[in-house]
Design a protein around this motif. Structure first.
Motif, mmCIF file in Angstrom:
data_model
loop_
_atom_site.group_PDB
_atom_site.id
_atom_site.type_symbol
_atom_site.label_atom_id
_atom_site.label_comp_id
_atom_site.label_asym_id
_atom_site.label_seq_id
_atom_site.Cartn_x
_atom_site.Cartn_y
_atom_site.Cartn_z
ATOM 1 N N THR A 75 0.830 -1.207 0.000
ATOM 2 C CA THR A 75 0.000 0.000 0.000
ATOM 3 C C THR A 75 0.863 1.255 0.000
ATOM 4 N N PHE A 76 0.251 2.343 -0.385
ATOM 5 C CA PHE A 76 0.933 3.634 -0.322
ATOM 6 C C PHE A 76 1.357 3.924 1.117
ATOM 7 N N PHE A 77 0.514 3.540 2.059
ATOM 8 C CA PHE A 77 0.833 3.752 3.470
ATOM 9 C C PHE A 77 2.119 3.019 3.848
ATOM 10 N N ASP A 78 2.265 1.769 3.397
ATOM 11 C CA ASP A 78 3.477 0.991 3.676
ATOM 12 C C ASP A 78 4.716 1.743 3.209
ATOM 13 N N VAL A 79 4.669 2.221 1.976
ATOM 14 C CA VAL A 79 5.824 2.884 1.362
ATOM 15 C C VAL A 79 6.138 4.189 2.081
ATOM 16 N N ILE A 80 5.122 4.972 2.377
ATOM 17 C CA ILE A 80 5.324 6.253 3.060
ATOM 18 C C ILE A 80 5.921 6.033 4.447
ATOM 19 N N GLN A 81 5.450 5.006 5.147
ATOM 20 C CA GLN A 81 5.993 4.702 6.469
ATOM 21 C C GLN A 81 7.484 4.376 6.394
ATOM 22 N N VAL A 82 7.887 3.637 5.368
ATOM 23 C CA VAL A 82 9.293 3.262 5.213
ATOM 24 C C VAL A 82 10.143 4.488 4.877
ATOM 25 N N ILE A 83 9.686 5.287 3.948
ATOM 26 C CA ILE A 83 10.503 6.396 3.448
ATOM 27 C C ILE A 83 10.452 7.614 4.377
ATOM 28 N N GLU A 84 9.282 7.981 4.827
ATOM 29 C CA GLU A 84 9.125 9.195 5.639
ATOM 30 C C GLU A 84 9.323 8.948 7.133
#
Length: 161
Positions: A75-84
Motif C-alpha cells: 500500500t501507499f501507506f506501507d511505502v510512506i511509512q518506510v521512506i518518511e
C-alpha cells in the motif's frame, strides 16, 4: 505537510517493478534512467524498501530488484511509512497555554457541563482524526490499484481511436 521526493521516487519505482511485464529483475540503472534520478540516490531508496521487505534485491549480472510481495499487498501507506518514517504528523506544543487552561477549567461553565481537568487537547484530537483518515485512504490504495487504473485509462484511450 509535504512528502519528500524520495517517496515520489519510491512509489514510481515500485509501479515500474510491478508493471514490468517480463519476469526479469529490473536493474538500478534502468530504474534510474526511467525515473530520471541518480543511481546512488535511488539505491538508498531501494535499500530502505529492501530492508522493510517491500522489494527483493537479486544479485548477479542479470540481477536487480523485484517486488517482494504481490503489488496488491503493497500500500501507499506501507511505502510512506518506510521512506518518511513512522512519526505522528501533528503534536500539540501548546498544552500548558492559557487557552488550554481556560478550556479545561469550569470557570464560566455550568456545573452540569464541567469537563475533567485532564481533557486533552481538542486541536490535537481534530488533527489526529484527520491523520487517521489520511492513513486509511493510503491503506486503501496499493501499487496494484494504480497499475489497474493506468491500464483502464490506456484501454479507454485505445478504444477512443
Amino acid at each position: 505537510m509535504q512528502y519528500s521526493k524520495s517517496t515520489d521516487y519510491a512509489l514510481h519505482a515500485l509501479i515500474h517493478l510491478g508493471h514490468s511485464d517480463r519476469r526479469n529483475h529490473v536493474g538500478i540503472k534502468e530504474l534510474s534512467v526511467t525515473l530520471g534520478v541518480s543511481e546512488s540516490y535511488l539505491s538508498k531508496i531501494m535499500s530502505k524498501l529492501r530492508q522493510d521487505g517491500i522489494v527483493r534485491a537479486v544479485p548477479g549480472v542479470n540481477g536487480g530488484y523485484e517486488l517482494a510481495r504481490p503489488a496488491d499487498q503493497i500500500t501507499f501507506f506501507d511505502v510512506i511509512q518506510v521512506i518518511e518514517g513512522r512519526q505522528q504528523l501533528f503534536e500539540c506544543s501548546n498544552s500548558n497555554s492559557q487557552q488550554h487552561r481556560l478550556l479545561a477549567e469550569a470557570g464560566d461553565v455550568p456545573r452540569e457541563h464541567e469537563c475533567p481537568k485532564k481533557s486533552g487537547c481538542l486541536v490535537e484530537k481534530v488533527m489526529d482524526g484527520a491523520e487517521q483518515h489520511l492513513h486509511q485512504y493510503l491503506r486503501e490504495h496499493s501499487i496494484q490499484s494504480v497499475m489497474d487504473e493506468a491500464f483502464k485509462r490506456c484501454k479507454h484511450e485505445v478504444n477512443k481511436k
